[in-house]
Scaffold this active site. Sequence first.
Site, PDB file in Angstrom:
ATOM      1  N   CYS A 179      -3.017   0.474  11.096  1.00 13.49           N
ATOM      2  CA  CYS A 179      -2.158   1.535  11.633  1.00 13.49           C
ATOM      3  C   CYS A 179      -2.566   1.898  13.046  1.00 13.49           C
ATOM      4  O   CYS A 179      -1.850   1.636  13.997  1.00 13.49           O
ATOM      5  CB  CYS A 179      -2.259   2.754  10.729  1.00 13.49           C
ATOM      6  SG  CYS A 179      -2.141   2.312   8.995  1.00 13.49           S
ATOM      7  N   GLY A 214     -10.183  -0.154  13.659  1.00 12.46           N
ATOM      8  CA  GLY A 214      -9.586  -1.180  12.809  1.00 12.46           C
ATOM      9  C   GLY A 214      -8.469  -0.616  11.957  1.00 12.46           C
ATOM     10  O   GLY A 214      -7.981   0.489  12.189  1.00 12.46           O
ATOM     11  N   ASP A 264       9.801  -7.121  -4.514  1.00  8.27           N
ATOM     12  CA  ASP A 264       8.891  -7.786  -3.575  1.00  8.27           C
ATOM     13  C   ASP A 264       9.207  -9.271  -3.573  1.00  8.27           C
ATOM     14  O   ASP A 264       9.660  -9.815  -4.585  1.00  8.27           O
ATOM     15  CB  ASP A 264       7.427  -7.545  -3.979  1.00  8.27           C
ATOM     16  CG  ASP A 264       6.495  -7.689  -2.782  1.00  8.27           C
ATOM     17  OD1 ASP A 264       6.009  -6.662  -2.271  1.00  8.27           O
ATOM     18  OD2 ASP A 264       6.273  -8.844  -2.330  1.00  8.27           O
ATOM     19  N   TYR A 277     -13.039  -1.721   7.322  1.00  6.85           N
ATOM     20  CA  TYR A 277     -12.542  -1.226   8.606  1.00  6.85           C
ATOM     21  C   TYR A 277     -12.920   0.226   8.849  1.00  6.85           C
ATOM     22  O   TYR A 277     -12.865   0.709   9.979  1.00  6.85           O
ATOM     23  CB  TYR A 277     -11.039  -1.465   8.742  1.00  6.85           C
ATOM     24  CG  TYR A 277     -10.125  -0.405   8.184  1.00  6.85           C
ATOM     25  CD1 TYR A 277      -9.681   0.654   8.965  1.00  6.85           C
ATOM     26  CD2 TYR A 277      -9.701  -0.458   6.855  1.00  6.85           C
ATOM     27  CE1 TYR A 277      -8.846   1.637   8.454  1.00  6.85           C
ATOM     28  CE2 TYR A 277      -8.862   0.511   6.348  1.00  6.85           C
ATOM     29  CZ  TYR A 277      -8.445   1.550   7.147  1.00  6.85           C
ATOM     30  OH  TYR A 277      -7.617   2.512   6.636  1.00  6.85           O
ATOM     31  N   LYS A 329       5.756   9.506  13.988  1.00  6.29           N
ATOM     32  CA  LYS A 329       4.765   8.613  13.366  1.00  6.29           C
ATOM     33  C   LYS A 329       3.922   7.905  14.427  1.00  6.29           C
ATOM     34  O   LYS A 329       2.694   7.845  14.355  1.00  6.29           O
ATOM     35  CB  LYS A 329       5.492   7.593  12.492  1.00  6.29           C
ATOM     36  CG  LYS A 329       4.642   6.445  12.010  1.00  6.29           C
ATOM     37  CD  LYS A 329       3.644   6.889  10.976  1.00  6.29           C
ATOM     38  CE  LYS A 329       2.710   5.764  10.613  1.00  6.29           C
ATOM     39  NZ  LYS A 329       1.869   6.094   9.484  1.00  6.29           N
ATOM     40  N   HIS A 377     -17.326  24.167  21.980  1.00  4.23           N
ATOM     41  CA  HIS A 377     -16.224  24.829  22.689  1.00  4.23           C
ATOM     42  C   HIS A 377     -15.071  25.012  21.700  1.00  4.23           C
ATOM     43  O   HIS A 377     -14.723  24.075  20.975  1.00  4.23           O
ATOM     44  CB  HIS A 377     -15.795  23.942  23.871  1.00  4.23           C
ATOM     45  CG  HIS A 377     -14.766  24.559  24.755  1.00  4.23           C
ATOM     46  ND1 HIS A 377     -13.482  24.816  24.330  1.00  4.23           N
ATOM     47  CD2 HIS A 377     -14.827  24.970  26.040  1.00  4.23           C
ATOM     48  CE1 HIS A 377     -12.794  25.363  25.321  1.00  4.23           C
ATOM     49  NE2 HIS A 377     -13.592  25.465  26.378  1.00  4.23           N
ATOM     50  N   ARG A 419       2.474   9.050   5.869  1.00  2.56           N
ATOM     51  CA  ARG A 419       1.363   9.566   6.674  1.00  2.56           C
ATOM     52  C   ARG A 419       0.082   9.630   5.864  1.00  2.56           C
ATOM     53  O   ARG A 419      -0.842  10.367   6.193  1.00  2.56           O
ATOM     54  CB  ARG A 419       1.733  10.969   7.156  1.00  2.56           C
ATOM     55  CG  ARG A 419       3.085  10.979   7.782  1.00  2.56           C
ATOM     56  CD  ARG A 419       3.656  12.359   7.811  1.00  2.56           C
ATOM     57  NE  ARG A 419       3.553  12.914   9.158  1.00  2.56           N
ATOM     58  CZ  ARG A 419       3.910  14.157   9.471  1.00  2.56           C
ATOM     59  NH1 ARG A 419       4.349  14.972   8.551  1.00  2.56           N
ATOM     60  NH2 ARG A 419       3.812  14.575  10.705  1.00  2.56           N
ATOM     61  N   TYR A 453       0.811  -1.221   0.000  1.00  3.69           N
ATOM     62  CA  TYR A 453       0.000   0.000   0.000  1.00  3.69           C
ATOM     63  C   TYR A 453       0.845   1.272   0.000  1.00  3.69           C
ATOM     64  O   TYR A 453       0.381   2.318  -0.447  1.00  3.69           O
ATOM     65  CB  TYR A 453      -0.943   0.005   1.203  1.00  3.69           C
ATOM     66  CG  TYR A 453      -2.215  -0.752   0.937  1.00  3.69           C
ATOM     67  CD1 TYR A 453      -3.312  -0.109   0.367  1.00  3.69           C
ATOM     68  CD2 TYR A 453      -2.326  -2.106   1.217  1.00  3.69           C
ATOM     69  CE1 TYR A 453      -4.483  -0.788   0.087  1.00  3.69           C
ATOM     70  CE2 TYR A 453      -3.497  -2.811   0.940  1.00  3.69           C
ATOM     71  CZ  TYR A 453      -4.571  -2.143   0.381  1.00  3.69           C
ATOM     72  OH  TYR A 453      -5.731  -2.820   0.093  1.00  3.69           O
ATOM     73  N   THR A 456       5.139  -4.127   9.178  1.00  4.33           N
ATOM     74  CA  THR A 456       5.599  -4.433  10.546  1.00  4.33           C
ATOM     75  C   THR A 456       4.367  -4.804  11.372  1.00  4.33           C
ATOM     76  O   THR A 456       3.873  -3.987  12.148  1.00  4.33           O
ATOM     77  CB  THR A 456       6.317  -3.214  11.176  1.00  4.33           C
ATOM     78  OG1 THR A 456       5.538  -2.037  10.942  1.00  4.33           O
ATOM     79  CG2 THR A 456       7.683  -3.020  10.593  1.00  4.33           C
TER      80      THR A 456
HETATM   81  N1  SAJ Z   1     -12.358   5.801  13.823  1.00  2.74           N
HETATM   82  C1  SAJ Z   1     -13.285   5.965  14.853  1.00  2.74           C
HETATM   83  N2  SAJ Z   1     -13.633   7.232  15.213  1.00  2.74           N
HETATM   84  C2  SAJ Z   1     -13.105   8.334  14.602  1.00  2.74           C
HETATM   85  C3  SAJ Z   1     -12.158   8.161  13.588  1.00  2.74           C
HETATM   86  C4  SAJ Z   1     -11.794   6.883  13.206  1.00  2.74           C
HETATM   87  O1  SAJ Z   1     -13.786   4.996  15.438  1.00  2.74           O
HETATM   88  O2  SAJ Z   1     -13.506   9.447  14.984  1.00  2.74           O
HETATM   89  C5  SAJ Z   1     -11.955   4.434  13.421  1.00  2.74           C
HETATM   90  C6  SAJ Z   1     -12.197   4.124  11.947  1.00  2.74           C
HETATM   91  O3  SAJ Z   1     -13.517   3.712  11.727  1.00  2.74           O
HETATM   92  C7  SAJ Z   1     -11.196   3.012  11.713  1.00  2.74           C
HETATM   93  C8  SAJ Z   1     -10.017   3.426  12.600  1.00  2.74           C
HETATM   94  O4  SAJ Z   1     -10.544   4.347  13.536  1.00  2.74           O
HETATM   95  O5  SAJ Z   1     -11.685   1.768  12.169  1.00  2.74           O
HETATM   96  C9  SAJ Z   1      -8.849   4.033  11.869  1.00  2.74           C
HETATM   97  O6  SAJ Z   1      -9.289   4.913  10.848  1.00  2.74           O
HETATM   98  P1  SAJ Z   1      -8.593   6.317  10.533  1.00  2.74           P
HETATM   99  O7  SAJ Z   1      -9.326   6.969   9.424  1.00  2.74           O
HETATM  100  O8  SAJ Z   1      -8.442   7.079  11.804  1.00  2.74           O
HETATM  101  O9  SAJ Z   1      -7.112   5.958  10.126  1.00  2.74           O
HETATM  102  P2  SAJ Z   1      -6.368   4.956   9.087  1.00  2.74           P
HETATM  103  O10 SAJ Z   1      -5.918   3.756   9.879  1.00  2.74           O
HETATM  104  O11 SAJ Z   1      -7.130   4.717   7.847  1.00  2.74           O
HETATM  105  O12 SAJ Z   1      -5.088   5.852   8.702  1.00  2.74           O
HETATM  106  C10 SAJ Z   1      -4.243   6.373   9.734  1.00  2.74           C
HETATM  107  C11 SAJ Z   1      -4.008   7.858   9.462  1.00  2.74           C
HETATM  108  N3  SAJ Z   1      -3.463   8.477  10.668  1.00  2.74           N
HETATM  109  C12 SAJ Z   1      -4.058   9.546  11.258  1.00  2.74           C
HETATM  110  O13 SAJ Z   1      -5.070  10.056  10.842  1.00  2.74           O
HETATM  111  C13 SAJ Z   1      -3.380  10.077  12.487  1.00  2.74           C
HETATM  112  C14 SAJ Z   1      -3.073   8.025   8.280  1.00  2.74           C
HETATM  113  O14 SAJ Z   1      -2.703   9.386   8.111  1.00  2.74           O
HETATM  114  C15 SAJ Z   1      -1.803   7.182   8.474  1.00  2.74           C
HETATM  115  O15 SAJ Z   1      -0.948   7.279   7.345  1.00  2.74           O
HETATM  116  C16 SAJ Z   1      -2.226   5.746   8.617  1.00  2.74           C
HETATM  117  O16 SAJ Z   1      -3.039   5.644   9.789  1.00  2.74           O
HETATM  118  C17 SAJ Z   1      -0.982   4.886   8.726  1.00  2.74           C
HETATM  119  O17 SAJ Z   1      -0.612   4.236   7.737  1.00  2.74           O
HETATM  120  O18 SAJ Z   1      -0.341   4.898   9.781  1.00  2.74           O
END
Ligand code: SAJ
Length: 439
Positions: A269, A266, A33, A325, A215, A253, A163, A13, A85
């Site tokens: 990350c 899920g 790969d 997820y 990170k 607020h 990121r 990815y 990882t």
């Molecule tokens: N989720 C909630 N409530 C929220 C926001 C998200 O329950 O308010 C859940 C989502 O449904 C999901 C999980 O959290 O199950 C993660 O989703 P996400 O959109 O927060 O993040 P990822 O895992 O798709 O991507 C994150 C991102 N990191 C941040 O926003 C800090 C992305 O920028 C990173 O590059 C990525 O992790 C990574 O590869 O580390």
Amino acid sequence: MKFQKICIIGLGYIGLPTASTFATHGLNVLGVDIKPHIIETLNKGEVHIHEPGLSEVVRKAIQSGKFTAALKPEEADAFIIAVPTPFQENKFGEYNGVAYKLADMRAVISAAESIMPFLKKGNLVILESTSPPRTTVDLVAPILARSGLEAGLDFHLAYSPERVLPGQIMRELIENARVIGGVNSESAQAGHDLYATFVKGQIVQTDATTAEMVKLMENTHRDVNIAIANEFSRLADKFGVDVWEAISLANLHPRIKILSPGPGVGGHCISVDPWFFVEAAPELSPLIYHSRKVNDAQPEFVVKITERALGALDNKKIAVLGLAYKPDVDDLRESPANEIVHMLQEKSAQVKAWEPYNPDAIMPGINMAPSLDEAIKDADAILLLVKHTEFGTLNPEAIAKKTKARIVIDTVNGWDSEMWKNAGFQFFRLGDSKSKTTN
Ligand code: SAJ
């Protein structure tokens, strides 16, 4: 520093979007790969993963002759490691009677070992894989030193986290700010020069361990903040409050921004990276540890609400809407929805799942419905687990004609309760104890 040829280890990815973007910006790129089917697919100009805009860039890169894929590295000016990882499957750490998950660094180790024989003076090596603090200096540098060359003296070594947000990778790769942490300032500068090939966002230089921490801090911050939202949902449930209303009022607020509760956290990350801190220093990370536990327990809360709505679950037919997820992606791995389906089935519920972004996915032990209508037809209840845009526009009146169900359970605040109640449904929402007083 100038770069003609680079070698990217890991074409998943992150590695594949990065490799193809470098190639379309003029560098000669060898993507590496260990999986032969990935190499064959790419060299035909096809793509093995789904990410909007990726296949076009890969096709262009392959057709231009600038991007080729192979099973082994070659000599190059720079090497980028972008391998997974994950956790170790069956091994846990322990601190004060508390078990924590451990990072599986085998892919990083073998990627570094595969580069080592091709390393030359003046090269740049960059680790992008999310890793526990000090991985670059304590794990990668010693492996590369077996070449006889020393990081920071003979070649440049840096850590640079990706990121990008799945679903937005091709845009964010170019536009987001980049952090480059070198084992010395020359290494950070070399990393800066490489990414400046295509990055339009700010490129900031620091040291390698700071970049690793940045990170982990980003994703841990998000996990802890989602955990507090999830905990609020359970408290609201106890106190007769609608958590969604309470959050929207608290967020008026000017310095408060509470995230959204939901069925759990899920992906690869947010639910993984905080453990890297816990593993590295369990005595210093009780908050991070407990946040992980709160988020991991949210599926149980969903099952509890489902039981409240339906009574005992044995032989109850439940239509699950959404297995991904998170909203509007097709990635079903590490999805809380998946876990919830299994938990409902353990209680002898009969579940049919509809995932519009990935209807043909084969999910072990899960009965995937071929269509929404098929999932809901004979159901006793409809359980919304992912806030996909297309679920938000469903018309309750139309749904009422297609299903026997008269109960809906919304775990993501995706639906208007009044509309469903007016269409004859009992409506339950996660964290909203007002919603259980039905029509
Ligand atoms: N989720 C909630 N409530 C929220 C926001 C998200 O329950 O308010 C859940 C989502 O449904 C999901 C999980 O959290 O199950 C993660 O989703 P996400 O959109 O927060 O993040 P990822 O895992 O798709 O991507 C994150 C991102 N990191 C941040 O926003 C800090 C992305 O920028 C990173 O590059 C990525 O992790 C990574 O590869 O580390």
